[in-house]
Write a protein that holds these residues in place. Structure first.
Motif, PDB file in Angstrom:
ATOM      1  N   GLY A   1       0.817  -1.216   0.000  1.00 20.26           N
ATOM      2  CA  GLY A   1       0.000   0.000   0.000  1.00 20.26           C
ATOM      3  C   GLY A   1       0.844   1.256   0.000  1.00 20.26           C
ATOM      4  O   GLY A   1       0.486   2.271  -0.596  1.00 20.26           O
ATOM      5  N   GLN A   2       1.979   1.194   0.662  1.00 23.46           N
ATOM      6  CA  GLN A   2       2.876   2.346   0.703  1.00 23.46           C
ATOM      7  C   GLN A   2       3.474   2.609  -0.684  1.00 23.46           C
ATOM      8  O   GLN A   2       3.535   3.749  -1.133  1.00 23.46           O
ATOM      9  CB  GLN A   2       3.981   2.094   1.721  1.00 23.46           C
ATOM     10  N   VAL A   3       3.881   1.566  -1.372  1.00 25.68           N
ATOM     11  CA  VAL A   3       4.405   1.715  -2.735  1.00 25.68           C
ATOM     12  C   VAL A   3       3.316   2.277  -3.652  1.00 25.68           C
ATOM     13  O   VAL A   3       3.570   3.181  -4.444  1.00 25.68           O
ATOM     14  CB  VAL A   3       4.937   0.370  -3.274  1.00 25.68           C
ATOM     15  N   ASP A   4       2.109   1.772  -3.518  1.00 32.64           N
ATOM     16  CA  ASP A   4       1.001   2.268  -4.338  1.00 32.64           C
ATOM     17  C   ASP A   4       0.785   3.766  -4.123  1.00 32.64           C
ATOM     18  O   ASP A   4       0.576   4.510  -5.089  1.00 32.64           O
ATOM     19  CB  ASP A   4      -0.302   1.524  -4.015  1.00 32.64           C
ATOM     20  N   ARG A   5       0.830   4.219  -2.880  1.00 32.91           N
ATOM     21  CA  ARG A   5       0.645   5.651  -2.591  1.00 32.91           C
ATOM     22  C   ARG A   5       1.774   6.493  -3.184  1.00 32.91           C
ATOM     23  O   ARG A   5       1.538   7.574  -3.730  1.00 32.91           O
ATOM     24  CB  ARG A   5       0.538   5.887  -1.081  1.00 32.91           C
ATOM     25  N   ILE A   6       2.993   5.991  -3.107  1.00 33.74           N
ATOM     26  CA  ILE A   6       4.132   6.717  -3.676  1.00 33.74           C
ATOM     27  C   ILE A   6       3.973   6.853  -5.187  1.00 33.74           C
ATOM     28  O   ILE A   6       4.130   7.939  -5.747  1.00 33.74           O
ATOM     29  CB  ILE A   6       5.452   6.002  -3.318  1.00 33.74           C
TER      30      ILE A   6
ATOM     31  N   GLN B   1       4.482  10.179 -18.277  1.00 32.62           N
ATOM     32  CA  GLN B   1       5.230   9.179 -17.523  1.00 32.62           C
ATOM     33  C   GLN B   1       4.317   8.034 -17.110  1.00 32.62           C
ATOM     34  O   GLN B   1       3.141   8.223 -16.860  1.00 32.62           O
ATOM     35  CB  GLN B   1       5.830   9.768 -16.233  1.00 32.62           C
ATOM     36  N   SER B   2       4.929   6.867 -17.014  1.00 38.35           N
ATOM     37  CA  SER B   2       4.254   5.728 -16.394  1.00 38.35           C
ATOM     38  C   SER B   2       5.300   5.020 -15.537  1.00 38.35           C
ATOM     39  O   SER B   2       6.505   5.223 -15.718  1.00 38.35           O
ATOM     40  CB  SER B   2       3.645   4.790 -17.440  1.00 38.35           C
ATOM     41  N   PHE B   3       4.836   4.226 -14.619  1.00 40.83           N
ATOM     42  CA  PHE B   3       5.721   3.628 -13.629  1.00 40.83           C
ATOM     43  C   PHE B   3       5.471   2.135 -13.544  1.00 40.83           C
ATOM     44  O   PHE B   3       4.326   1.698 -13.499  1.00 40.83           O
ATOM     45  CB  PHE B   3       5.492   4.278 -12.263  1.00 40.83           C
ATOM     46  N   VAL B   4       6.551   1.381 -13.521  1.00 37.62           N
ATOM     47  CA  VAL B   4       6.469  -0.066 -13.385  1.00 37.62           C
ATOM     48  C   VAL B   4       7.098  -0.425 -12.045  1.00 37.62           C
ATOM     49  O   VAL B   4       8.264  -0.108 -11.798  1.00 37.62           O
ATOM     50  CB  VAL B   4       7.211  -0.783 -14.531  1.00 37.62           C
ATOM     51  N   VAL B   5       6.325  -1.059 -11.187  1.00 37.58           N
ATOM     52  CA  VAL B   5       6.805  -1.474  -9.873  1.00 37.58           C
ATOM     53  C   VAL B   5       7.335  -2.906  -9.994  1.00 37.58           C
ATOM     54  O   VAL B   5       6.614  -3.800 -10.447  1.00 37.58           O
ATOM     55  CB  VAL B   5       5.686  -1.396  -8.813  1.00 37.58           C
ATOM     56  N   VAL B   6       8.597  -3.089  -9.611  1.00 36.29           N
ATOM     57  CA  VAL B   6       9.239  -4.397  -9.719  1.00 36.29           C
ATOM     58  C   VAL B   6       9.570  -4.885  -8.313  1.00 36.29           C
ATOM     59  O   VAL B   6      10.371  -4.270  -7.607  1.00 36.29           O
ATOM     60  CB  VAL B   6      10.528  -4.312 -10.574  1.00 36.29           C
ATOM     61  N   THR B   7       8.940  -5.985  -7.922  1.00 35.98           N
ATOM     62  CA  THR B   7       9.210  -6.562  -6.613  1.00 35.98           C
ATOM     63  C   THR B   7       9.855  -7.939  -6.719  1.00 35.98           C
ATOM     64  O   THR B   7      10.463  -8.402  -5.758  1.00 35.98           O
ATOM     65  CB  THR B   7       7.917  -6.668  -5.775  1.00 35.98           C
TER      66      THR B   7
ATOM     67  N   SER C   1      20.461  -4.537  -6.561  1.00 35.31           N
ATOM     68  CA  SER C   1      19.722  -5.804  -6.572  1.00 35.31           C
ATOM     69  C   SER C   1      19.078  -6.098  -5.222  1.00 35.31           C
ATOM     70  O   SER C   1      18.085  -6.814  -5.155  1.00 35.31           O
ATOM     71  CB  SER C   1      20.650  -6.953  -6.972  1.00 35.31           C
ATOM     72  N   LYS C   2      19.633  -5.537  -4.137  1.00 34.80           N
ATOM     73  CA  LYS C   2      19.081  -5.787  -2.806  1.00 34.80           C
ATOM     74  C   LYS C   2      17.915  -4.860  -2.455  1.00 34.80           C
ATOM     75  O   LYS C   2      17.231  -5.094  -1.466  1.00 34.80           O
ATOM     76  CB  LYS C   2      20.178  -5.637  -1.761  1.00 34.80           C
ATOM     77  N   ALA C   3      17.692  -3.829  -3.249  1.00 35.52           N
ATOM     78  CA  ALA C   3      16.565  -2.937  -2.968  1.00 35.52           C
ATOM     79  C   ALA C   3      15.274  -3.761  -2.987  1.00 35.52           C
ATOM     80  O   ALA C   3      15.071  -4.579  -3.884  1.00 35.52           O
ATOM     81  CB  ALA C   3      16.488  -1.831  -4.014  1.00 35.52           C
ATOM     82  N   PRO C   4      14.403  -3.579  -2.020  1.00 37.16           N
ATOM     83  CA  PRO C   4      13.201  -4.403  -1.958  1.00 37.16           C
ATOM     84  C   PRO C   4      12.188  -4.110  -3.061  1.00 37.16           C
ATOM     85  O   PRO C   4      11.366  -4.958  -3.391  1.00 37.16           O
ATOM     86  CB  PRO C   4      12.616  -4.087  -0.577  1.00 37.16           C
ATOM     87  N   VAL C   5      12.266  -2.924  -3.636  1.00 37.69           N
ATOM     88  CA  VAL C   5      11.342  -2.516  -4.693  1.00 37.69           C
ATOM     89  C   VAL C   5      12.106  -1.627  -5.669  1.00 37.69           C
ATOM     90  O   VAL C   5      12.892  -0.782  -5.254  1.00 37.69           O
ATOM     91  CB  VAL C   5      10.143  -1.705  -4.127  1.00 37.69           C
TER      92      VAL C   5
ATOM     93  N   ILE D   1      11.219   1.031  -8.820  1.00 33.93           N
ATOM     94  CA  ILE D   1      10.181   1.718  -9.573  1.00 33.93           C
ATOM     95  C   ILE D   1      10.849   2.217 -10.842  1.00 33.93           C
ATOM     96  O   ILE D   1      11.716   3.088 -10.801  1.00 33.93           O
ATOM     97  CB  ILE D   1       9.553   2.868  -8.776  1.00 33.93           C
ATOM     98  N   VAL D   2      10.473   1.621 -11.958  1.00 33.98           N
ATOM     99  CA  VAL D   2      11.051   1.961 -13.255  1.00 33.98           C
ATOM    100  C   VAL D   2      10.182   3.055 -13.865  1.00 33.98           C
ATOM    101  O   VAL D   2       8.963   2.891 -14.014  1.00 33.98           O
ATOM    102  CB  VAL D   2      11.114   0.730 -14.181  1.00 33.98           C
ATOM    103  N   ILE D   3      10.825   4.173 -14.187  1.00 32.54           N
ATOM    104  CA  ILE D   3      10.104   5.311 -14.761  1.00 32.54           C
ATOM    105  C   ILE D   3      10.189   5.198 -16.280  1.00 32.54           C
ATOM    106  O   ILE D   3      11.280   5.119 -16.846  1.00 32.54           O
ATOM    107  CB  ILE D   3      10.706   6.637 -14.287  1.00 32.54           C
ATOM    108  N   CYS D   4       9.044   5.197 -16.924  1.00 30.28           N
ATOM    109  CA  CYS D   4       8.961   5.138 -18.383  1.00 30.28           C
ATOM    110  C   CYS D   4       8.377   6.457 -18.875  1.00 30.28           C
ATOM    111  O   CYS D   4       7.600   7.098 -18.168  1.00 30.28           O
ATOM    112  CB  CYS D   4       8.059   3.986 -18.819  1.00 30.28           C
ATOM    113  N   THR D   5       8.748   6.843 -20.070  1.00 36.66           N
ATOM    114  CA  THR D   5       8.234   8.101 -20.598  1.00 36.66           C
ATOM    115  C   THR D   5       7.914   7.962 -22.070  1.00 36.66           C
ATOM    116  O   THR D   5       8.443   7.087 -22.759  1.00 36.66           O
ATOM    117  CB  THR D   5       9.233   9.250 -20.335  1.00 36.66           C
TER     118      THR D   5
END
Length: 115
Positions: free
Chosen positions: A14-19, A35-41, A68-72, A74-78
């Motif tokens: 939910g926190q990622v979704d709000r961001i 812009q669009s955003f791709v969340v990679v978990t 690689s250790k980041a838990p999430v 967020i790939v920014i696409c444009t």
């Protein structure tokens, strides 16, 4: 700046979704909203992204594998086409000129300012 992450910490979805939702509404040139955003978990996908941005070179220098250790991720696409469409509308058409003649590729500027 290099960061490292506590692998036991889980980012609440939910926190990622709000961001991402907040970033999606960020101002953009001409309010093109290109812009669009791709969340990679997924861990394997995050490792692949780390390889693409050359994390192995950091590791060879003795640095931690922080990408690689980041838990999430967020790939920014444009989309330059979104800006072309927006600046082709009547209220913007006289200021747009050809997209290639813009002094700044606003889609990159906006993507960088999204977060």
């Amino acid at each position: 700046m290099v960061r490292n992450y506590d692998e036991s910490f889980q980012v609440p979805p939910g926190q990622v979704d709000r961001i991402v939702e907040t970033a999606r509404r960020a101002p953009s040139a001409g309010f093109a909203q290109g812009q669009s955003f791709v969340v990679v978990t997924d861990a394997a996908a995050r490792r692949r992204i780390a390889d693409i941005v050359n994390e192995p070179a950091y590791r060879k220098r003795g640095l931690e594998p922080w990408i690689s250790k980041a838990p999430v991720h967020i790939v920014i696409c444009t989309s330059p086409a979104a800006y072309g469409k927006r600046y082709g509308e009547p209220d913007k058409a006289r200021t747009a000129g050809a997209l290639g003649r813009w002094p700044v590729p606003w889609w990159y500027w906006d993507a960088g300012a999204s977060f």
